[in-house]
Enzyme design. Sequence first.
Site, PDB file in Angstrom:
ATOM      1  N   CYS A  51       0.827  -1.214   0.000  1.00 32.71           N
ATOM      2  CA  CYS A  51       0.000   0.000   0.000  1.00 32.71           C
ATOM      3  C   CYS A  51       0.858   1.258   0.000  1.00 32.71           C
ATOM      4  O   CYS A  51       1.821   1.364   0.772  1.00 32.71           O
ATOM      5  CB  CYS A  51      -0.925   0.003   1.210  1.00 32.71           C
ATOM      6  N   CYS A  57      -0.218   5.563   7.361  1.00 32.45           N
ATOM      7  CA  CYS A  57      -1.576   5.220   7.773  1.00 32.45           C
ATOM      8  C   CYS A  57      -1.553   4.302   8.990  1.00 32.45           C
ATOM      9  O   CYS A  57      -0.853   3.283   9.008  1.00 32.45           O
ATOM     10  CB  CYS A  57      -2.313   4.547   6.612  1.00 32.45           C
ATOM     11  N   CYS A  60      -2.500  -0.033   9.404  1.00 32.38           N
ATOM     12  CA  CYS A  60      -1.586  -1.187   9.355  1.00 32.38           C
ATOM     13  C   CYS A  60      -0.260  -0.813   9.998  1.00 32.38           C
ATOM     14  O   CYS A  60       0.212   0.318   9.863  1.00 32.38           O
ATOM     15  CB  CYS A  60      -1.324  -1.621   7.910  1.00 32.38           C
ATOM     16  N   CYS A 134      -6.710   0.854  -0.294  1.00 24.48           N
ATOM     17  CA  CYS A 134      -6.695   0.142   0.979  1.00 24.48           C
ATOM     18  C   CYS A 134      -6.657  -1.346   0.690  1.00 24.48           C
ATOM     19  O   CYS A 134      -7.492  -1.850  -0.071  1.00 24.48           O
ATOM     20  CB  CYS A 134      -7.909   0.491   1.840  1.00 24.48           C
ATOM     21  N   GLN A 238     -17.611  -9.517  14.094  1.00 25.40           N
ATOM     22  CA  GLN A 238     -16.243  -9.973  13.890  1.00 25.40           C
ATOM     23  C   GLN A 238     -15.701  -9.365  12.602  1.00 25.40           C
ATOM     24  O   GLN A 238     -16.409  -9.257  11.603  1.00 25.40           O
ATOM     25  CB  GLN A 238     -16.174 -11.494  13.853  1.00 25.40           C
ATOM     26  N   PHE A 265     -21.066 -12.199  27.614  1.00 26.45           N
ATOM     27  CA  PHE A 265     -20.712 -11.134  26.661  1.00 26.45           C
ATOM     28  C   PHE A 265     -21.091 -11.614  25.262  1.00 26.45           C
ATOM     29  O   PHE A 265     -20.276 -11.634  24.339  1.00 26.45           O
ATOM     30  CB  PHE A 265     -19.233 -10.776  26.740  1.00 26.45           C
ATOM     31  N   GLU A 284     -25.635 -10.268  27.936  1.00 22.49           N
ATOM     32  CA  GLU A 284     -24.993  -9.134  27.263  1.00 22.49           C
ATOM     33  C   GLU A 284     -25.520  -7.838  27.877  1.00 22.49           C
ATOM     34  O   GLU A 284     -26.710  -7.705  28.131  1.00 22.49           O
ATOM     35  CB  GLU A 284     -25.305  -9.175  25.758  1.00 22.49           C
ATOM     36  N   ASP A 330     -16.456 -14.111  26.030  1.00 25.84           N
ATOM     37  CA  ASP A 330     -15.890 -13.262  24.973  1.00 25.84           C
ATOM     38  C   ASP A 330     -15.956 -11.807  25.421  1.00 25.84           C
ATOM     39  O   ASP A 330     -16.752 -11.018  24.908  1.00 25.84           O
ATOM     40  CB  ASP A 330     -16.663 -13.467  23.659  1.00 25.84           C
ATOM     41  N   CYS A 356      -9.502 -10.586  22.665  1.00 29.11           N
ATOM     42  CA  CYS A 356      -8.855  -9.691  21.705  1.00 29.11           C
ATOM     43  C   CYS A 356      -7.695  -8.951  22.358  1.00 29.11           C
ATOM     44  O   CYS A 356      -7.210  -7.950  21.817  1.00 29.11           O
ATOM     45  CB  CYS A 356      -9.869  -8.696  21.124  1.00 29.11           C
TER      46      CYS A 356
END
Length: 398
Positions: A51, A57, A60, A134, A238, A265, A284, A330, A356
């Site tokens: 890119c 940017c 990434c 992108c 996701q 969650f 949730e 999660d 995550c």
Amino acid sequence: MSVAEDEIVRVAARGEGVTADGRHIAFAAPGDRVSGHAVLVRGPHHREPPCRHFPECGGCQLQHLDDVAWSGFIVDRITSALAAHALATEIRTPILSPPNTRRRATLHAERRGRQVRMGFTEQNSHNLIDLDECHVLDPALFALVAPLRGLLAAMLPGKRRVNVHLALADRGPDVLIDGMEAEGLAAAEAITAFSHRHGLARFAMDEGLGATSRWEPEPVTVTLSGVPVPFPPASFLQATPEGEAALVAAVREIAGPSRAVADLFAGLGTFTFALPGAKVYAAEAARDPILALRAAGIQAQRQIFADHRDLFRRPVTAKDLSNFDCIVLDPPRAGAREQVAEIAACKAPALAYVSCNPSTFARDAQVLCEGGYRLDWVQPVGQFRWSTHVELAARFSR
């Protein structure tokens, strides 16, 4: 085999290459060498970034790595986080999402004179990169960037930055703009014409009091494990279909033939609907997603009890969790300290922990292991192409 002190041996958490003698070198890949004049000599895992906006940017950080090096970075992040809590286990080969598969993203837009700039911000900066290309976004989303600039050029007040949330729903792209008002007949007609011309599933705006749909010819849904689920504006999804499939496969493997599962969650039900043979308790805190999950469960005639519940302030108790064959957890990036304490004290035989954030995952894993669980394996998932962001699914058992 000995390693020369000037050779890059790993990639640090923020993306810098690290030499054997501990120096941090920007945009270096494992196998690169640093000459005596601080010149980087590329090795076998250094690739040409595809890119033109890299590395300015902030979307990434690792386009200079090949997939082998990126996988190694992901494994190292998880291994290091676990080691900080005196834990170790099998780390499976990371499952990486291909380029141009991101189906949700938040871009920013601002006026510069008569023109509107739109894209991601620079790393550690508020400076906006105006995207000409992108390599991570799904082409259907990137195709909206230039037309949205034109639409916003007629509507965006001077010196104001707005957020543009993009997602791919079942019926097409979903657009939500927050931080801007668009009143009057001319604005309404422009939004309608734009949405129709570009085949949008929905165009919504949030002027500060919550999202309001300005174009939604049919109710917007996303399909999770074959079940269409209502998709409230800006709901969590996701990042890629491949990443979702990898996490769902891991959770299904962990749950096995479980007949009663607690999904904590739960969001819109990514894992709730992935377990059709089980009775699922789904909790949730966010109101709109849990109502969407409940409606989809009723429509699909699933055995689901959807609970609108803040698991930080009111975690499910160890006594109640002991009634389940498997727990799916999660949490957000902060982890689930309060809920994990209850899980560690319960008798559920299996736990699927989707995370995550390797650091908070490792912190919670220590509590679980001290409570009698065993960390059996970790499946890393690289959903955010060329990013330092790491996701995983892990199996705990008693």
